[in-house]
Design a protein around this motif. Structure first.
Motif, short mmCIF file in Angstrom:
data_model
loop_
_atom_site.label_atom_id
_atom_site.label_comp_id
_atom_site.label_asym_id
_atom_site.label_seq_id
_atom_site.Cartn_x
_atom_site.Cartn_y
_atom_site.Cartn_z
N ARG A 2 0.83 -1.35 -0.05
CA ARG A 2 -0.13 0.10 0.03
C ARG A 2 0.85 1.25 0.07
O ARG A 2 1.64 1.56 0.83
N ASP A 26 -0.89 -1.35 -4.48
CA ASP A 26 -2.34 -0.48 -4.03
C ASP A 26 -1.77 0.94 -3.66
O ASP A 26 -0.85 1.23 -3.06
N GLU A 43 -3.13 6.46 8.59
CA GLU A 43 -3.17 5.20 8.02
C GLU A 43 -2.08 4.41 7.70
O GLU A 43 -0.64 5.10 8.08
N TYR A 160 -5.27 -8.44 1.90
CA TYR A 160 -6.17 -7.73 2.76
C TYR A 160 -6.62 -8.11 3.92
O TYR A 160 -6.57 -7.74 5.25
N MET A 173 -16.27 -3.26 2.76
CA MET A 173 -14.80 -3.10 3.14
C MET A 173 -14.07 -3.42 2.05
O MET A 173 -12.95 -2.79 1.50
N ARG A 176 -14.60 -1.42 -1.24
CA ARG A 176 -13.83 -0.09 -1.22
C ARG A 176 -12.38 -0.18 -1.35
O ARG A 176 -11.82 0.65 -1.96
N GLU A 177 -11.62 -1.10 -0.65
CA GLU A 177 -10.39 -1.18 -0.45
C GLU A 177 -9.68 -2.15 -1.39
O GLU A 177 -8.39 -1.57 -1.64
N ARG A 180 -11.65 -0.87 -5.04
CA ARG A 180 -11.69 0.47 -5.05
C ARG A 180 -12.99 1.15 -5.65
O ARG A 180 -12.65 2.01 -6.58
N GLU A 182 -15.86 2.81 -4.63
CA GLU A 182 -16.69 3.70 -3.53
C GLU A 182 -17.84 4.01 -3.52
O GLU A 182 -18.85 3.95 -2.85
#
Length: 227
Positions: A2, A26, A43, A160, A173, A176-177, A180, A182
């Motif tokens: 990330r 990411d 984060e 993840y 989750m 979104r993560e 990607r 949203e």
């Protein structure tokens, strides 16, 4: 992996983000110094790519605060400032590397790989649960002595889940993560469920302890033993 890209030049940020994602990183983009400062402190990232000349808060301020708070995330300064004093100041404040714009993207990738190899404790570059291990640098997944043949999406999904092992992860989750997404007119639940089924077939084969569990109506959890 990330990565946080703190860059206010929109076109450059878009090119960097697309190119890094093509290499299976990411990427989170922060377009201002304030946004970059907040994200870097709030984060978890494996690497920060940091411009110096930013609106709201300078890259040097962000870097200095990170180091004052004993955050050891590798930082690669990416800037048009090419003076010796600028380089010295950045490195003295805790930057791990310094690349001047314009740059060759293969060189940026090589520097990122080098920082990820040496810039964090080795255990943060490997995620483990029972006999499952993910090498985040070589992007290899192994269960026992068996190499798992994962797609890029399956690797990201497993990473993840490992980063959140023992904790419930909802489909929202993951959308979104990992995906990607949203804002989407229709939910990704079916897509996520199909990917989880495929991933489970590769990770939890016969003879192995189950690690991937579905919590009906809620989401998923990766852990040893039943949730």
């Amino acid at each position: 992996m990330r990565n946080l890209v703190v860059e206010d030049e929109r076109k450059l940020a878009e090119v960097l983000s697309a190119a890094l994602r093509a290499e299976h990183y990411d990427v989170v983009v922060a377009p201002t110094g304030e946004d970059g400062f907040f994200r870097a402190n709030a984060e978890a990232f494996d690497l920060v790519i940091l411009d110096l000349m930013l609106p709201g808060r300078s890259g040097l301020e962000i870097l200095q605060t990170l180091r004052q708070r004993y955050l050891q995330t590798p930082v690669l300064i990416l800037t048009a400032r090419d003076g010796v004093e600028d380089r010295v100041t950045g490195l003295d404040l805790g930057a791990d590397d310094y690349l001047v714009k314009p740059f060759a993207f293969p060189e940026l990738l090589a520097r990122i790989r080098a920082l990820l190899r040496r810039g964090r404790p080795s255990e943060t570059l490997r995620l483990k649960a029972a006999d499952l291990e993910l090498d985040l640098v070589s992007r290899r997944a192994v269960r026992g002595q068996r190499l798992l043949d994962l797609t890029a999406r399956e690797f990201e999904l497993l990473e993840y889940l490992l980063r959140h092992q023992g904790h419930l992860v909802s489909r929202e989750m993951l959308a979104r993560e990992v995906w990607r997404e949203e804002r989407r007119a229709t939910p990704l639940d079916n897509v996520i469920d199909v990917q989880m089924t495929r991933l489970r077939r590769k990770v939890d084969t016969e003879g192995n302890e189950r690690l991937l569990h579905t919590v009906r109506g809620v989401g998923f959890v990766l852990r040893e033993g039943e949730p």
